[in-house]
Each structure stands twice: as structure tokens, then as C-alpha cells.
Design a protein around this motif. Sequence first.
Motif, PDB file in Angstrom:
ATOM      1  N   VAL A   1     -27.836 -25.367 -94.511  1.00 11.07           N
ATOM      2  CA  VAL A   1     -26.250 -24.888 -95.446  1.00 11.07           C
ATOM      3  C   VAL A   1     -26.216 -25.751 -96.667  1.00 11.07           C
ATOM      4  N   ALA A   2     -27.880 -25.542 -97.486  1.00  9.07           N
ATOM      5  CA  ALA A   2     -28.553 -25.008 -98.337  1.00  9.07           C
ATOM      6  C   ALA A   2     -27.943 -23.458 -98.616  1.00  9.07           C
ATOM      7  N   GLU A   3     -29.116 -22.746 -97.816  1.00 11.93           N
ATOM      8  CA  GLU A   3     -28.976 -21.656 -98.215  1.00 11.93           C
ATOM      9  C   GLU A   3     -27.892 -21.019 -98.096  1.00 11.93           C
ATOM     10  N   ARG A   4     -26.492 -21.313 -97.093  1.00 11.32           N
ATOM     11  CA  ARG A   4     -24.916 -20.781 -97.598  1.00 11.32           C
ATOM     12  C   ARG A   4     -24.937 -20.983 -98.872  1.00 11.32           C
ATOM     13  N   LEU A   5     -24.916 -22.264 -99.656  1.00  7.08           N
ATOM     14  CA  LEU A   5     -24.478 -22.770-101.064  1.00  7.08           C
ATOM     15  C   LEU A   5     -24.783 -22.393-101.829  1.00  7.08           C
ATOM     16  N   ALA A   6     -26.600 -22.144-102.017  1.00 10.50           N
ATOM     17  CA  ALA A   6     -27.302 -20.744-102.448  1.00 10.50           C
ATOM     18  C   ALA A   6     -26.555 -19.343-103.435  1.00 10.50           C
ATOM     19  N   GLU A   7     -25.846 -19.491-101.564  1.00 15.28           N
ATOM     20  CA  GLU A   7     -25.385 -17.521-102.246  1.00 15.28           C
ATOM     21  C   GLU A   7     -23.597 -17.888-102.609  1.00 15.28           C
ATOM     22  N   GLY A   8     -23.825 -18.675-102.422  1.00 11.50           N
ATOM     23  CA  GLY A   8     -22.071 -18.955-103.202  1.00 11.50           C
ATOM     24  C   GLY A   8     -22.163 -19.289-104.708  1.00 11.50           C
ATOM     25  N   LEU A   9     -23.707 -20.164-104.778  1.00 11.35           N
ATOM     26  CA  LEU A   9     -23.068 -21.197-105.870  1.00 11.35           C
ATOM     27  C   LEU A   9     -23.130 -20.053-107.192  1.00 11.35           C
TER      28      LEU A   9
END
Length: 312
Positions: free
Chosen positions: A91-99
Motif C-alpha cells: 500500500v505504501a508504494e501505491r500511496l507514494a505513486e499517487g501522493l
Amino acid sequence: MSGSARYLLSRAGQAALVLWAAFTAGYVLLQLLPGDAILIKFQNPELGLSPEQIAEIRSYYGTDGPGAYLHTLLGFLRGDFGYSIDTGTPVAERLAEGLPATAKLAGAAFALAVLIAVAVAFASCHTRLKWIRGALQAVPSLFVSVPAFWLGIVLIQVFSFRLRLVPVIGGSEVQQLLLPVLTLAVPISAPIAQILARSLDQVRAQPFVPVVAAKGASSGWILWRHVARNALPPTLTVAGLTFGELIAGSVVTETVFGRNGVGRLTEQAVNAQDTPVLLAVVVLAATVFVLVNLVVDLLYPVLDPRLRRVAA
């Protein structure tokens, strides 16, 4: 321990408590949602998974068992938000992509909202014509009543399809941000403008204003140097609360304009019932809200000497 240190520790403790409450409420409410994302994704007969294997998957994602809440909480404290049920990626990677995209949109929208609010509030207080003053004071009520999705569609229709000033697809980075930023900024500028205009009127009615004017100060000097400074604290509070709404507003805005960010990620997670991603988004929004309001609380003693003496 000095009063300032106690004040700082007290505010930091309250912020931590709010974050824990937001995490707990989000976790409980997501567990109560109808349906089961793991069963929806993995109980397909074509996958050939046995009930035991599905139970192992459930254990892997930390969604089963009496210790699931504590396991998830400790993971968040370590910065481990788990894995997306929909994609299987962290999830951290997905957030880092969209943040980054959402932060850019939210920051630009908040800056524009503040500019709009300041312009409307000061113009309404400075003008001497009653009809212009009444019209300007009605602007925030109009802005706050406009749905973001409707405003976004209208802006696309007018500026992209009719006037052809902003391309719907492609274009420079600035062109891609123009309409989404305006869509997000207009509604959140309304409460800031309302509170700022009201605070300016209240401060101008204070006895010290005629005293300063009697000493020969110009109306512009009084407005910017004395009235605006004293009207700032309540406006900061509303601005902090409004900034916390930007994550929620970005969901609609990014969906309307097809932008990739935390808002679009939230939409995809809702459709897939991806509870780990949704919980991470809830905690992220709460963290932004708490940190911004913590900064506002710490700025109060700097702006108001009376609060500085109380904190000391």
C-alpha cells in the motif's frame, strides 16, 4: 518544564490521540462494510483455491483473527500499511505513486483559495458602495453551494470544448492543472472568505481603530497593519480545517478530470473494496488534518502576544 514546552507536549499528545481515534474508527467501519474483498477476489472457482488457502491469504493480509487490529496498528506505527488486496502490491508504494500529484494539486488549490478569499474579503470591507459590498459578501455563499463535480464539468465544457483554451487530453503541466485547481479552490475559498470578512468587520468596530485613525494613519495602513493582523487568528483556524478537506475534495476532482493521484486511488479502492488502501487513505487524510491544525495552534502564540503569555 517551561510553559511553552508543556503547551507543545499537550498539543502533540492531543494530535496523537486524534490519529489513534481516526485509525480505530476507520478500521472498525471498514470491517463492518458489507461484502468481503478477499472472497470476491479469490473465491473464483477458476482459481482453484481451497478454503484453507483462502484462510492463509486472509491471515497474510492481516484481516482475520482476534489480533488483526493490533497487528494492523503496529504495522502502521512502523510505516508498514500492508498489501493491496486488489493488486497485491504494498500500500505504501501505491500511496507514494499517487501522493506527489495530489500534493501538487492540493497545494496549488489551497494557495488559489486563499488568494480568492483574501481578495473577496478585503474588497467587501474596503468598498463604500453598499450594493458592491452586498454582492461581494454573497460570493462565498455562492461558492460553497456549487458542487465540485458540477463545477468541474462546467469548466471542461466552457474552457475546453467551447473556447478551446485548455486541452482535455495532453497539454503542458500547467494546462493540466488549471481547471482541476480552480475546481478544488472555489468551494474551499468560501469559508475562509466568510470568516475573514466577518473578522475584519468585527475588528474595525473595536475602539482602537478610531484612535489609530485620529493619529493620522491612512485607511489602507489601518486595514493592513492593524485590522488584518487582529483578524488573522480565526481565519487561520478555518484555513487549517479547510486544508484537511483537500484530500476528500481531490477524490471528486481527480475522478472528473481523470488525474492519477490519491483521489483516483481511493475511487479504485472503493470499487474493489480494498480495505488496506482505504484505511491508509483515511489515516493519511487524518495525519494531514492533524499536522496542519497543530501548526496553526503553534502559530497562535506567535501572532497573539496574549496567548504567548498564557502559554508561558
